[in-house]
Design an enzyme around this catalytic site. Structure first.
Site, PDB file in Angstrom:
ATOM      1  N   ASP A  91      -3.473  -1.800 -21.202  1.00  0.00           N
ATOM      2  CA  ASP A  91      -4.639  -2.304 -21.938  1.00  0.00           C
ATOM      3  C   ASP A  91      -5.800  -2.491 -20.957  1.00  0.00           C
ATOM      4  OD1 ASP A  91      -6.090  -3.422 -24.049  1.00  0.00           O
ATOM      5  OD2 ASP A  91      -5.276  -5.446 -23.738  1.00  0.00           O
ATOM      6  N   ASP A 148      -8.999  -2.583 -30.907  1.00  0.00           N
ATOM      7  CA  ASP A 148      -9.064  -3.787 -31.743  1.00  0.00           C
ATOM      8  C   ASP A 148      -9.759  -3.545 -33.077  1.00  0.00           C
ATOM      9  OD1 ASP A 148      -7.762  -4.957 -29.668  1.00  0.00           O
ATOM     10  OD2 ASP A 148      -9.553  -5.891 -28.810  1.00  0.00           O
ATOM     11  N   GLU A 176     -10.493   0.451 -19.438  1.00  0.00           N
ATOM     12  CA  GLU A 176     -11.764   1.220 -19.506  1.00  0.00           C
ATOM     13  C   GLU A 176     -12.431   1.315 -18.143  1.00  0.00           C
ATOM     14  OE1 GLU A 176     -10.900  -1.375 -21.584  1.00  0.00           O
ATOM     15  OE2 GLU A 176     -10.112   0.084 -23.017  1.00  0.00           O
TER      16      GLU A 176
HETATM   17  O1  MIG Z   1      -9.059  -9.334 -24.446  1.00  0.00           O
HETATM   18  O2  MIG Z   1      -3.848  -8.588 -24.446  1.00  0.00           O
HETATM   19  O3  MIG Z   1      -6.711  -4.320 -27.477  1.00  0.00           O
HETATM   20  O4  MIG Z   1      -4.224  -5.169 -28.359  1.00  0.00           O
HETATM   21  O5  MIG Z   1      -3.502  -7.839 -27.882  1.00  0.00           O
HETATM   22  C1  MIG Z   1      -8.087  -8.920 -25.363  1.00  0.00           C
HETATM   23  C2  MIG Z   1      -4.522  -9.153 -25.515  1.00  0.00           C
HETATM   24  C3  MIG Z   1      -7.040  -8.159 -24.608  1.00  0.00           C
HETATM   25  C4  MIG Z   1      -6.928  -6.314 -26.161  1.00  0.00           C
HETATM   26  C5  MIG Z   1      -6.003  -5.344 -26.823  1.00  0.00           C
HETATM   27  C6  MIG Z   1      -5.092  -6.081 -27.751  1.00  0.00           C
HETATM   28  C7  MIG Z   1      -4.320  -7.120 -26.989  1.00  0.00           C
HETATM   29  C8  MIG Z   1      -5.283  -8.091 -26.310  1.00  0.00           C
HETATM   30  N1  MIG Z   1      -6.189  -7.349 -25.449  1.00  0.00           N
END
Ligand code: MIG
Length: 768
Positions: free
Chosen positions: A387, A470, A390
């Site tokens: 996650d 999200d 980017e």
């Molecule tokens: O700032 O890890 O897209 O799936 O549950 C949020 C927490 C960070 C973004 C991800 C989401 C995940 C969440 N993350």
């Protein structure tokens, strides 16, 4: 610009003149590469490291100088470049593209540091534009513009741009024929698809080069086969990856994970994987478990395994900058970190605070990062969820010129070795996934890696599944995500999905049901939701909803033979499992405009309900002779639009003439991909064939095919099978006239003919 010199090398031609250079090559059959850059000295082109392209095998072609132009040809294609620098490409004497490219201009307004290169193409009114990977908006992107700059965006709205991934691949449709354009530039770029000028397509890159691949068709199949030969075919997942996944940002103890699994089993809901979001870590330190809340991860993984469930842990790129924490100490001392333009490790804030960022663009950093996964694998973790790659960065501790920060990420001037962040930003997630994938391959030989990534660039399919980030529990997102997934499918991605039920906001019971029904057709099916939203496990909505969700999950498990075969096909040819109608019916302008239905594979039409309280929907049949398979109604549907019934318990599904649908038995979790019992649903209106791929469900791709063939004659049908046999098979023939006689035990109803052949059958005849 005026090209005056042509140099012909074994596998490339170089045009130079004035300040410009253009290198022409054929990296693979049916692909022309046009690489433009400013002329520096006499040698045109330094070698390039592409993060996306892995499959070039340059082919010879002929180069000629004509009066006023240069001509390059190979097979039925011909590329002409005028001395003034305009390009024309033909396939079998039909024009494919015309335009020009310029490179290395200074970007007006940012005089000091930024280059601009620009592709400029004619955009004839009849052209439609598809692809571009994970983007909001309609399937046909004509009239819009988009930016490629991987961005953590929450929430995303119908016009949010850019999103998490950048797939600079465009599929151009013109009167039923398609070709592809792939711009292999990871720097920030903007595409304008006849938006500012209704007759122009422009693509501007903030970099000194323009590296364009023109990929010939004329079918989507051919274009995607070529594009994925160039950028890599999707990795083949293990079978369990195609089972149902449950996740939530908020599962914060081993107890809670156990109770989720227990809830699934208590309600007889199929499940193969549970995701552990950031709360399993000790103070958001990647590769650690919180010692209080997750005291014995291996025991937890073993208990899950007893229930047929695997665990997947999230791993973010931000490493907590805390002396004494091994991952940080090692990265710091080996100089593996992204730096500021003044040379110190860049300190920002993500979940860990302060955090540093490994520079995944360097191979030694990737292998070091890969090694960090050892303890997770030793704790029985089955897959890794990447996650925030980017990369997302909320604020800075280092002194940073904020005018250089575009979106929630690192400044353009940050350093990755000798490269600036601007140049490699869009491949940060790709290279992180590569590190993870290669580590899983190395550390767990014989098992197929499972990596799930939020960010990506062209080529991400080689390493990772991707999800759409999200979304929210809106009906609008159910529909918008479908369009987005179909765009991703048209951009070389196969193992894709969006959070079922929606991530942000509170799902309703009905939305969860409809989303699970559609999610049953996502190659990656995961229910996920955000902290602070109502729980989204099916049983929290009550018994009736649990029963409806169970129906959708069971449908998913029945579809596994088809899905697994389609993932194998994707791996072999690049053909995506989820296909907009345009894939198989590119000549039909109505089919090419639809994104509210799609086919899973070649012949199963899926028409999901996308609106609350709707119990009907319009379905478009691109040809006549389709039959319904989610419920048998004995009808044969003519071509065109029809309104069909869609009670809350069902998702309308139709099988094309000649279509064959293999269905497994319902199961609580996956096993091997050898299907003991199979039901084949057939629409024997025309000839047809299906090759089912079967293997152990993991490990090497050494499977076998089971083939079923329909031969249709006016007064009879012959069915033939070959390859792997199945101990229990049933054939369900739809859309037949009544009174058939069959050379095997059978049973006829109003709606279908059910045949139970012997287990060693190879041929059957049905006469009318
Ligand atoms: O700032 O890890 O897209 O799936 O549950 C949020 C927490 C960070 C973004 C991800 C989401 C995940 C969440 N993350």
């Amino acid at each position: 610009m005026t090209f005056d010199t042509l140099q012909v090398h074994p596998h490339a031609a170089l045009l130079t003149g004035g300040q410009a250079a253009l290198e022409i090559s054929q990296p693979l059959g049916g692909i022309w590469r046009l690489r433009s850059r400013p002329l520096s000295g006499m040698n045109g082109f330094p070698p390039k490291h592409s993060f996306a392209v892995v499959g070039a095998q340059p082919l010879p072609f002929t180069s000629e100088r004509l009066p006023g132009s240069f001509q390059f040809s190979a097979g039925a294609t011909r590329l002409q470049i005028t001395e003034q620098g305009s390009w024309q490409l033909w396939q079998e004497d039909r024009p494919v593209l015309s335009g020009s490219g310029s490179s290395g201009e200074w970007l007006p307004g940012s005089a000091t540091r930024v280059y601009r290169s620009r592709l400029n193409l004619d955009a004839p009114a009849a052209e439609r534009y598809f692809g571009l990977g994970e983007k909001t908006g309609p399937l046909n992107r004509r009239g819009l513009r988009y930016t490629f700059w991987n961005t953590d965006t929450l929430p995303h709205l119908p016009d949010t741009d850019p999103m998490y991934q950048s797939i600079p691949f465009l599929l151009v449709w013109s009167q039923g024929r398609v070709h592809g354009l792939f711009l292999d530039e990871p720097a920030r770029s903007q595409i304008d698809l006849a938006c500012s000028d209704p007759e122009r397509l422009t693509w501007e890159v903030e970099g000194p080069e323009l590296d364009l691949y023109a990929i010939l068709g004329p079918t989507p199949q051919e274009v995607l086969e070529r594009y994925t030969a160039l950028t890599g075919r999707p990795a083949m997942p293990a079978l369990w990856v195609l089972g149902a996944h449950q996740s939530r940002w908020g599962y914060s103890s081993a107890e809670e994970i156990r109770s989720v699994i227990e809830g699934y089993r208590r309600h007889a809901l199929p499940l193969d994987a549970v995701h552990l979001d950031i709360d399993y870590m000790n103070a958001y330190k990647v590769f650690t478990f919180d010692p209080q809340r997750f005291p014995d991860p291996l025991a937890l993984a073993e208990q899950a395994a007893e229930q047929g469930v695997r665990l997947i842990t999230i791993i973010d790129p931000g490493v907590k900058a805390e002396p004494g924490y091994t991952t940080y100490d090692q990265a710091l001392s080996a100089e593996y970190l992204v730096r500021t333009d003044r040379g110190e490790p860049l300190l920002g804030e993500v979940w860990p605070d302060p955090a540093v960022f490994p520079d995944f663009t360097r191979p030694e950093v990737r292998s070091w990062w890969g090694e960090q996964h050892r303890p997770l694998l030793e704790a029985g973790i089955a897959g890794i969820w990447n996650d925030m790659n980017e990369p997302s960065c909320a604020s800075f501790h280092s002194a940073v010129d904020l005018s250089e920060v575009v979106g929630r990420t690192l400044p353009d001037s940050a350093r990755h070795g000798t490269r600036r962040h601007l140049e490699v930003h869009n491949v940060y997630g790709l290279t992180m996934s590569q590190a993870t994938f290669e580590a899983l391959e190395r550390l767990r030989p014989g098992q197929r890696p499972f990596v799930l990534s939020r960010a990506g660039f062209a080529g991400i399919q080689r390493y990772s599944a991707v999800w759409g980030g999200d979304n929210s529990s809106y009906w609008e997102h159910l529909e918008a995500n479908l369009t987005m997934l179909l765009s991703m499918s048209l951009s070389g991605l196969s193992l894709i999905g969006c959070d079922v039920g929606g991530f942000g906001g509170h799902s309703s019971a009905e939305l969860l049901v409809r989303w699970t029904q559609l999610g049953a057709f996502y190659p990656l099916m995961r229910n996920h939701s955000a902290r602070g939203t109502r729980p989204q496990e099916p049983w929290t909505f009550g018994q009736a909803t649990t029963d409806l969700v169970r129906g959708a999950l069971e449908l998913r498990y029945r579809l596994l033979p088809l899905l697994y075969t389609l993932m194998w096909r994707a791996n072999q040819t690049g053909t995506p499992p989820m296909r907009p109608l345009l894939w198989h019916y590119p000549e039909d302008p109505i089919a090419a405009s639809l994104s509210d239905s799609f086919t899973l594979g070649p012949s199963l039409l899926v028409a999901p309900v996308l609106r609350p309280e709707h119990r009907h929907r319009a379905v478009y049949f691109p040809s006549s002779g389709w039959v319904r398979v989610d419920q048998l109604d004995g009808q044969v549907y003519p071509a065109g639009f029809r309104v069909v019934e869609a009670e809350l318990s069902t998702i309308p599904l139709f099988l094309a003439p000649g279509g064959i649908l293999p269905l497994a038995e319902v199961a609580q979790h996956t096993g091997t991909a050898h299907w003991d019992k199979l039901t084949w649903m057939l629409n024997p209106a025309t000839d047809g064939r299906f090759d089912l791929y079967e293997d152990a469900g993991d490990g090497p791709l050494e499977g076998e095919l089971a083939s079923l063939r329909i031969e249709r004659h006016p007064d009879r049908i012959r069915l033939q099978r070959s390859g792997v046999a199945h101990p229990g098979e049933q054939l369900v023939l739809l859309g037949l006239p009544h009174g058939a006689s069959v050379s095997a035990s059978s049973n006829e109803t109003e709606e279908a003919l059910y045949i139970e052949p012997d287990s060693d059958w190879s041929e059957l005849e049905i006469r009318f």
